[in-house]
Each structure stands twice: as C-alpha cells, then as structure tokens.
Design a protein around this motif. Structure first.
Motif, PDB file in Angstrom:
ATOM      1  N   PHE A  96       0.907  -1.094   0.121  1.00  0.00           N
ATOM      2  CA  PHE A  96       0.156   0.095   0.033  1.00  0.00           C
ATOM      3  C   PHE A  96       0.811   1.197   0.051  1.00  0.00           C
ATOM      4  CE2 PHE A  96      -2.842  -3.122   1.857  1.00  0.00           C
ATOM      5  CZ  PHE A  96      -3.775  -2.568   1.774  1.00  0.00           C
ATOM      6  N   GLU A  97       0.488   2.072  -1.063  1.00  0.00           N
ATOM      7  CA  GLU A  97       1.383   3.441  -0.860  1.00  0.00           C
ATOM      8  C   GLU A  97       0.363   4.460  -0.286  1.00  0.00           C
ATOM      9  OE1 GLU A  97       4.095   4.744  -4.223  1.00  0.00           O
ATOM     10  OE2 GLU A  97       3.071   2.783  -5.000  1.00  0.00           O
ATOM     11  N   ILE A  98       0.740   4.958   0.824  1.00  0.00           N
ATOM     12  CA  ILE A  98      -0.305   5.863   1.457  1.00  0.00           C
ATOM     13  C   ILE A  98       0.359   7.489   1.399  1.00  0.00           C
ATOM     14  CG2 ILE A  98      -1.509   6.367   3.724  1.00  0.00           C
ATOM     15  CD1 ILE A  98      -0.841   3.435   4.077  1.00  0.00           C
ATOM     16  N   ASP A  99      -0.031   8.385   0.678  1.00  0.00           N
ATOM     17  CA  ASP A  99       0.230   9.687   0.434  1.00  0.00           C
ATOM     18  C   ASP A  99      -0.670  10.310   1.516  1.00  0.00           C
ATOM     19  OD1 ASP A  99       1.764   8.914  -1.486  1.00  0.00           O
ATOM     20  OD2 ASP A  99       0.740   9.974  -2.846  1.00  0.00           O
ATOM     21  N   PHE A 100      -0.095  11.282   2.731  1.00  0.00           N
ATOM     22  CA  PHE A 100      -0.702  11.884   3.443  1.00  0.00           C
ATOM     23  C   PHE A 100      -0.039  13.350   3.947  1.00  0.00           C
ATOM     24  CE2 PHE A 100       1.897   9.017   5.685  1.00  0.00           C
ATOM     25  CZ  PHE A 100       2.449   9.900   6.746  1.00  0.00           C
ATOM     26  N   ALA A 101      -0.729  14.273   4.635  1.00  0.00           N
ATOM     27  CA  ALA A 101      -0.304  15.478   5.108  1.00  0.00           C
ATOM     28  C   ALA A 101      -0.458  15.561   6.641  1.00  0.00           C
ATOM     29  CB  ALA A 101      -1.111  16.695   4.573  1.00  0.00           C
ATOM     30  N   VAL A 102       0.777  15.845   7.162  1.00  0.00           N
ATOM     31  CA  VAL A 102       0.899  16.159   8.633  1.00  0.00           C
ATOM     32  C   VAL A 102       0.402  17.570   9.145  1.00  0.00           C
ATOM     33  CG1 VAL A 102       2.359  14.101   9.093  1.00  0.00           C
ATOM     34  CG2 VAL A 102       3.098  16.515   8.954  1.00  0.00           C
ATOM     35  N   ASP A 103      -0.412  17.637  10.350  1.00  0.00           N
ATOM     36  CA  ASP A 103      -0.671  18.969  10.611  1.00  0.00           C
ATOM     37  C   ASP A 103       0.014  19.511  12.107  1.00  0.00           C
ATOM     38  OD1 ASP A 103      -1.966  17.383  12.511  1.00  0.00           O
ATOM     39  OD2 ASP A 103      -3.938  17.951  11.967  1.00  0.00           O
ATOM     40  N   LYS A 104       1.129  18.659  12.398  1.00  0.00           N
ATOM     41  CA  LYS A 104       1.898  18.905  13.673  1.00  0.00           C
ATOM     42  C   LYS A 104       3.351  18.208  13.313  1.00  0.00           C
ATOM     43  CE  LYS A 104       0.867  15.367  17.076  1.00  0.00           C
ATOM     44  NZ  LYS A 104       0.332  15.097  18.228  1.00  0.00           N
ATOM     45  N   TYR A 105       3.972  18.869  14.504  1.00  0.00           N
ATOM     46  CA  TYR A 105       5.193  18.105  14.555  1.00  0.00           C
ATOM     47  C   TYR A 105       5.423  16.516  14.950  1.00  0.00           C
ATOM     48  CZ  TYR A 105      10.165  17.511  15.849  1.00  0.00           C
ATOM     49  OH  TYR A 105      11.421  17.038  16.170  1.00  0.00           O
ATOM     50  N   TYR A 124       7.257  17.664   9.831  1.00  0.00           N
ATOM     51  CA  TYR A 124       6.916  19.064  10.526  1.00  0.00           C
ATOM     52  C   TYR A 124       5.438  19.408   9.771  1.00  0.00           C
ATOM     53  CZ  TYR A 124      11.716  19.674  11.670  1.00  0.00           C
ATOM     54  OH  TYR A 124      12.887  19.276  12.425  1.00  0.00           O
ATOM     55  N   ASP A 125       4.844  20.250  10.610  1.00  0.00           N
ATOM     56  CA  ASP A 125       3.603  20.677  10.170  1.00  0.00           C
ATOM     57  C   ASP A 125       3.159  21.008   8.724  1.00  0.00           C
ATOM     58  OD1 ASP A 125       0.886  21.827  10.443  1.00  0.00           O
ATOM     59  OD2 ASP A 125       1.522  23.562  11.508  1.00  0.00           O
ATOM     60  N   THR A 126       2.194  20.753   8.009  1.00  0.00           N
ATOM     61  CA  THR A 126       2.064  20.780   6.563  1.00  0.00           C
ATOM     62  C   THR A 126       2.912  19.934   5.498  1.00  0.00           C
ATOM     63  OG1 THR A 126       3.238  22.798   5.900  1.00  0.00           O
ATOM     64  CG2 THR A 126       1.307  23.255   7.308  1.00  0.00           C
ATOM     65  N   GLU A 127       3.752  19.090   6.153  1.00  0.00           N
ATOM     66  CA  GLU A 127       4.572  18.415   5.114  1.00  0.00           C
ATOM     67  C   GLU A 127       3.486  17.249   4.721  1.00  0.00           C
ATOM     68  OE1 GLU A 127       8.909  16.282   5.434  1.00  0.00           O
ATOM     69  OE2 GLU A 127       8.316  17.340   7.235  1.00  0.00           O
ATOM     70  N   ASP A 128       3.826  17.050   3.290  1.00  0.00           N
ATOM     71  CA  ASP A 128       3.112  15.962   2.613  1.00  0.00           C
ATOM     72  C   ASP A 128       4.361  15.032   2.224  1.00  0.00           C
ATOM     73  OD1 ASP A 128       0.954  17.762   2.523  1.00  0.00           O
ATOM     74  OD2 ASP A 128       1.253  17.988   0.178  1.00  0.00           O
ATOM     75  N   VAL A 129       3.744  13.314   2.651  1.00  0.00           N
ATOM     76  CA  VAL A 129       4.842  12.344   2.803  1.00  0.00           C
ATOM     77  C   VAL A 129       4.145  11.213   2.048  1.00  0.00           C
ATOM     78  CG1 VAL A 129       6.500  13.218   4.401  1.00  0.00           C
ATOM     79  CG2 VAL A 129       4.317  11.694   4.825  1.00  0.00           C
TER      80      VAL A 129
END
Length: 172
Positions: free
Chosen positions: A61-70, A112-117
């Motif tokens: 599974f490849e999961i692309d997601f954004a984080v909203d905090k450290y 970090y906040d707002t990073e997409d991985v």
C-alpha cells in the motif's frame, strides 16, 4: 552536436520520469469519527475494492498523507472486520508497523506541520480463510493521535502456485 546533446538529455529525463511512475489510486473510504483522510492511497494491483489479496503474501500500500503537527514517530495500526460484526486488531511485526523507516522519496522523521509524505506499507497477509474483510489502517503518532486513517475492503484469495505481489502488479 547540440541536437544530440538535447536528445540524450530528453531521453534521460523521460526514463527518470518513468522510474517515478506511480500505481493508479485506489478507491478507499473514510474512517468514522472525522479522522484525517490520506491525500491518496495506492493498493498495488487494485483500483476498485474489494481488492483481491493473496493469502500468505505481502501486499503493498502506498499512502500519501499530510501532517498537521510536529511528528517524531508514527506507527501503523490495522483493524480487521469480518462478517460485518467481528472487529479485531491485526497484529503487525514492529518493523512493519514502523512508518518512519518506510517513508519514500527522501522523506524522514521528524515530520513538520504541513509536510506531505508518501509511506510504503508492506502488509503481510497471513494464511487466513478466503473471505471478505474490511480493513481500517491508522497511522498513529507519538501522542496516540491519528495522523491519517482509511478503510479498504479486501477479499483474501488463494494463491495460484505461489502468486506474489509482483505477479499481481503485472495484471494492471
């Protein structure tokens, strides 16, 4: 001479772009409770669930997601529901559950906040009965908060003489 150089550079860029080609997105559903939803999920070999998953294999599974905090640590948790009523945690080995070592394209923790991985989750499918299962996949941070979550319907199927994920990928 300039035309030859241009052609060589163009061919090099095209081959590089091909190497980065992604699988098509898979149609997944939101988890209950308004949990963060991934940007995109790609179940290798599956676009429209239920995804046929070969028992005894590993499904990527490849999961692309954004984080909203450290975030310093992320862990994958899986819940499986069968017959529409029985929900159990699906135990993963520690190295499989660890998200940070399996981030792709040069990403690493901390995030970090707002990073997409993009995360590559190699899901080991045990020798289970051949049935339909609703799986919920959660990425949980160091504080026990859900960074992203989605639901995907799968159908566990018998392999064909040792089918593997790579053979499933070749179908698409």
């Amino acid at each position: 001479m300039q035309v030859q150089t241009f052609i060589l550079i163009s061919l090099g860029l095209l081959s590089l772009a091909g190497a980065q080609q992604k699988h098509p997105a898979t149609e997944v559903k939101r988890c209950s409770g308004n949990k963060p939803f991934p940007l995109e999920v790609r179940v290798h070999g599956c676009v429209t669930p239920p995804c046929q998953i070969v028992k005894g294999s590993t499904q990527d599974f490849e999961i692309d997601f954004a984080v909203d905090k450290y975030i310093t640590k992320l862990t994958t948790l899986v819940k499986a529901t069968t017959l529409g009523i029985i929900t159990v945690p699906y135990e993963l080995p520690a190295d499989v559950a660890a998200v940070c070592p399996n981030l792709q394209y040069g990403a690493y923790c901390p995030l970090y906040d707002t990073e997409d991985v993009s995360y590559l989750f190699s899901f080991p499918i045990g020798e289970y009965p051949e049935i339909g299962v609703k799986i919920e996949i959660y990425l949980v941070d160091q504080d026990g908060e859900t960074a992203t979550c989605f639901v995907c319907d799968i159908k566990v199927v018998k392999g064909n003489g040792g089918n593997s994920v790579n053979q499933l990928d070749n179908l698409n």
